[in-house]
Enzyme design. Structure first.
Site, PDB file in Angstrom:
ATOM      1  N   GLY A  72       2.746  -9.567   7.795  1.00  0.00           N
ATOM      2  CA  GLY A  72       2.058  -8.400   8.320  1.00  0.00           C
ATOM      3  C   GLY A  72       1.647  -8.565   9.775  1.00  0.00           C
ATOM      4  O   GLY A  72       1.777  -7.641  10.575  1.00  0.00           O
ATOM      5  N   SER A  73       1.174  -9.746  10.139  1.00  0.00           N
ATOM      6  CA  SER A  73       0.702  -9.954  11.511  1.00  0.00           C
ATOM      7  C   SER A  73       1.837  -9.794  12.510  1.00  0.00           C
ATOM      8  O   SER A  73       1.662  -9.183  13.567  1.00  0.00           O
ATOM      9  CB  SER A  73       0.085 -11.351  11.666  1.00  0.00           C
ATOM     10  OG  SER A  73      -1.005 -11.489  10.783  1.00  0.00           O
ATOM     11  N   ASN A 152      -8.791  -3.370   4.694  1.00  0.00           N
ATOM     12  CA  ASN A 152      -8.742  -4.572   3.874  1.00  0.00           C
ATOM     13  C   ASN A 152     -10.119  -5.035   3.393  1.00  0.00           C
ATOM     14  O   ASN A 152     -10.215  -5.742   2.402  1.00  0.00           O
ATOM     15  CB  ASN A 152      -8.046  -5.709   4.628  1.00  0.00           C
ATOM     16  CG  ASN A 152      -8.526  -5.852   6.048  1.00  0.00           C
ATOM     17  OD1 ASN A 152      -8.449  -4.914   6.847  1.00  0.00           O
ATOM     18  ND2 ASN A 152      -9.056  -7.005   6.377  1.00  0.00           N
ATOM     19  N   GLN A 180      -2.375  -3.241   3.202  1.00  0.00           N
ATOM     20  CA  GLN A 180      -3.185  -3.152   1.975  1.00  0.00           C
ATOM     21  C   GLN A 180      -2.727  -2.019   1.060  1.00  0.00           C
ATOM     22  O   GLN A 180      -3.096  -1.982  -0.105  1.00  0.00           O
ATOM     23  CB  GLN A 180      -4.659  -2.926   2.328  1.00  0.00           C
ATOM     24  CG  GLN A 180      -5.345  -4.130   2.923  1.00  0.00           C
ATOM     25  CD  GLN A 180      -5.552  -5.266   1.918  1.00  0.00           C
ATOM     26  OE1 GLN A 180      -5.693  -5.045   0.716  1.00  0.00           O
ATOM     27  NE2 GLN A 180      -5.568  -6.481   2.415  1.00  0.00           N
ATOM     28  N   ALA A 201       4.608  -8.907   1.944  1.00  0.00           N
ATOM     29  CA  ALA A 201       4.919  -9.080   0.526  1.00  0.00           C
ATOM     30  C   ALA A 201       3.777  -9.703  -0.281  1.00  0.00           C
ATOM     31  O   ALA A 201       3.589  -9.373  -1.443  1.00  0.00           O
ATOM     32  CB  ALA A 201       6.174  -9.938   0.376  1.00  0.00           C
ATOM     33  N   HIS A 202       3.005 -10.601   0.355  1.00  0.00           N
ATOM     34  CA  HIS A 202       2.035 -11.348  -0.460  1.00  0.00           C
ATOM     35  C   HIS A 202       0.818 -10.527  -0.874  1.00  0.00           C
ATOM     36  O   HIS A 202      -0.018 -10.998  -1.627  1.00  0.00           O
ATOM     37  CB  HIS A 202       1.597 -12.638   0.255  1.00  0.00           C
ATOM     38  CG  HIS A 202       0.681 -12.460   1.427  1.00  0.00           C
ATOM     39  ND1 HIS A 202      -0.655 -12.782   1.353  1.00  0.00           N
ATOM     40  CD2 HIS A 202       0.897 -12.015   2.674  1.00  0.00           C
ATOM     41  CE1 HIS A 202      -1.205 -12.554   2.538  1.00  0.00           C
ATOM     42  NE2 HIS A 202      -0.282 -12.084   3.358  1.00  0.00           N
ATOM     43  N   THR A 238      17.080 -16.929  11.635  1.00  0.00           N
ATOM     44  CA  THR A 238      17.732 -16.912  10.324  1.00  0.00           C
ATOM     45  C   THR A 238      16.782 -16.302   9.302  1.00  0.00           C
ATOM     46  O   THR A 238      15.613 -16.665   9.247  1.00  0.00           O
ATOM     47  CB  THR A 238      18.134 -18.343   9.919  1.00  0.00           C
ATOM     48  OG1 THR A 238      18.989 -18.852  10.939  1.00  0.00           O
ATOM     49  CG2 THR A 238      18.845 -18.361   8.577  1.00  0.00           C
ATOM     50  N   CYS A 326     -10.229 -13.568   7.224  1.00  0.00           N
ATOM     51  CA  CYS A 326     -10.177 -14.070   8.595  1.00  0.00           C
ATOM     52  C   CYS A 326     -11.561 -14.167   9.205  1.00  0.00           C
ATOM     53  O   CYS A 326     -11.799 -14.987  10.074  1.00  0.00           O
ATOM     54  CB  CYS A 326      -9.321 -13.153   9.456  1.00  0.00           C
ATOM     55  SG  CYS A 326      -7.899 -12.541   8.584  1.00  0.00           S
TER      56      CYS A 326
END
Ligand SMILES: *Cc1c(COP(=O)(O)O)cnc(C)c1O
Length: 392
Positions: A72-73, A152, A180, A201-202, A238, A326
């Site tokens: 995301g970042s 978030n 989110q 994804a996480h 890659t 964070c």
């Protein structure tokens, strides 16, 4: 960690077994580089393209509008820096909000040092951006509006459709950090007039370190990571093939039976909120009462330090968060809680419990029981709370 109660699903989620199962062959058997022209490479390339189609489908976008990133970042950085640099000839003004994730806020601060001007919109007491203020902030130098889909920390969902309409009318690009929201809310980038969208994804039961930026066809954007010709020359490196495959599977699963899953989450969430209010005094709910993420609970306990609360919960085997992942670890209270108007001392006593698919009613009840004990114990040590009690 058996018996561990995880209520920090906004920080990250576990990878689902079905997701892991699809990823595993791409670590070992199918290890080919997608850029290699022999069949082992082609297998990887095909797997990446299938995942791209799945992500595109979930957003009602085209596969060639999905670009994979390392999370995301990176997607946030790319959207902001890429659009800023590519549209410099048009203007240097960006509009965002005061409650964005640091992936947006710190990138905006960086761009300010590069000569860009950034307007940080206020939010109301529930954390909703003011649309009138947004319209008033637009100038002929405005090139980008970036407003998060859902917050978030406090879970508030923004009026994305209205923002998209305003941006479209003015011919300004609209980016949304939907990290989110993706996998939890249905999103159609066309219906909402979204030009760029970040996802990771996480946050929806996929692996960490992989995400994507949706870039509407025709949007002018510079490259952030230069190098090889991957992602049609726009994002070198890659591909994280197992990660991308996992993200594709995770997004597919996330949108299966979403309405039922959300109804269950909302009922768990509301049970948690109600029980907290029934059992503990001097509490406030942060964020919008109804227009919030299905799994998000954010409360402030007066006369309590969020950090002590977290440590005590951890000793009971309960994982939660104070502010965002964070901000915890720093002494400054959350910028989001300050933006909704909380005084410093109240913002310090915040607790975020974010529920996910794996949480149960029993867990909710157990957490409230422990929370009540902990808050009572911590408050017994607070001279301020003792004074309040005497006045009563
Ligand atoms: C988690 C999160 C991010 C950062 O995503 P990473 O994949 O951890 O880099 C950005 N924005 C929001 C709203 C988030 O919740």
């Amino acid at each position: 960690m058996d018996n561990y109660i995880y209520m920090d699903n906004s920080a990250t989620t576990p990878v689902k077994e079905e997701v892991l199962k699809e990823m595993l062959p791409y670590f070992t058997k199918n290890y080919g580089n997608p850029s290699s022209i022999y069949s082992l490479g082609n297998q990887s390339k095909n797997a990446v393209e299938i995942a791209r189609e799945k992500i595109a489908k979930a957003l009602n976008a085209k596969p060639n509008e999905i670009f994979f990133t390392a999370g995301g970042s990176e997607a946030d950085n790319w959207a902001l820096k890429g659009v800023a640099y590519a549209n410099r000839n048009k203007g240097n003004h960006i509009i965002t909000s005061k409650i964005e994730h640091h992936g947006i806020l710190h990138t905006c601060e960086y761009l300010e040092k590069q000569g860009f001007q950034v307007t940080y919109l206020d939010v109301d007491e529930y954390g909703v951006v003011n649309l009138k203020q947004l319209e008033d902030a637009i100038t002929d130098k405005t090139i980008l509006i970036s407003i998060m889909f859902a917050n978030n920390e406090i879970g508030t969902i923004q009026p994305i459709k209205e923002i998209g309409r305003i941006a479209k009318e003015k011919g300004i690009y609209f980016h949304t950090d939907a990290v989110q929201a993706i996998g939890h809310i249905r999103i159609d980038v066309n219906e909402l007039n979204i030009d760029l969208l970040s996802l990771a994804a996480h946050k929806f039961y996929g692996p960490k370190g992989v995400g994507a930026l949706y870039i509407r066809q025709g949007v002018k954007i510079d490259t952030l990571i230069s190098g090889g010709a991957q992602e049609r020359n726009r994002r070198a490196g890659t591909e994280n093939v197992p990660g991308i495959v996992g993200m594709g599977k995770a997004i597919e699963l996330a949108y299966e039976n979403l309405e039922e899953k959300n109804a269950r989450l909302i009922s768990l969430r509301d049970r948690l909120i109600k029980k907290i209010f029934d059992n503990i005094d001097h509490v406030r709910l942060n964020g919008h009462p109804t227009n919030r993420l299905p799994g998000n609970v954010n409360v402030c306990f007066e006369f309590i330090e969020g950090e002590s609360l977290l440590l005590s919960l951890d000793m009971e085997g309960i994982a939660a968060s104070s502010g965002s992942a964070c901000t915890s670890g720093s002494l400054e209270p959350s910028h989001v809680l300050l933006a909704i108007g909380l005084p410093h001392e109240v913002a310090h006593g915040s607790l975020r419990l974010s529920l996910g698919e794996f949480n149960t009613e029993e867990e909710v009840d157990y957490v409230v029981e422990k929370l009540t004990e902990i808050v009572t114990r911590l408050r017994a040590m607070s001279p301020l709370y003792e004074n309040i009690k005497e006045v009563k």
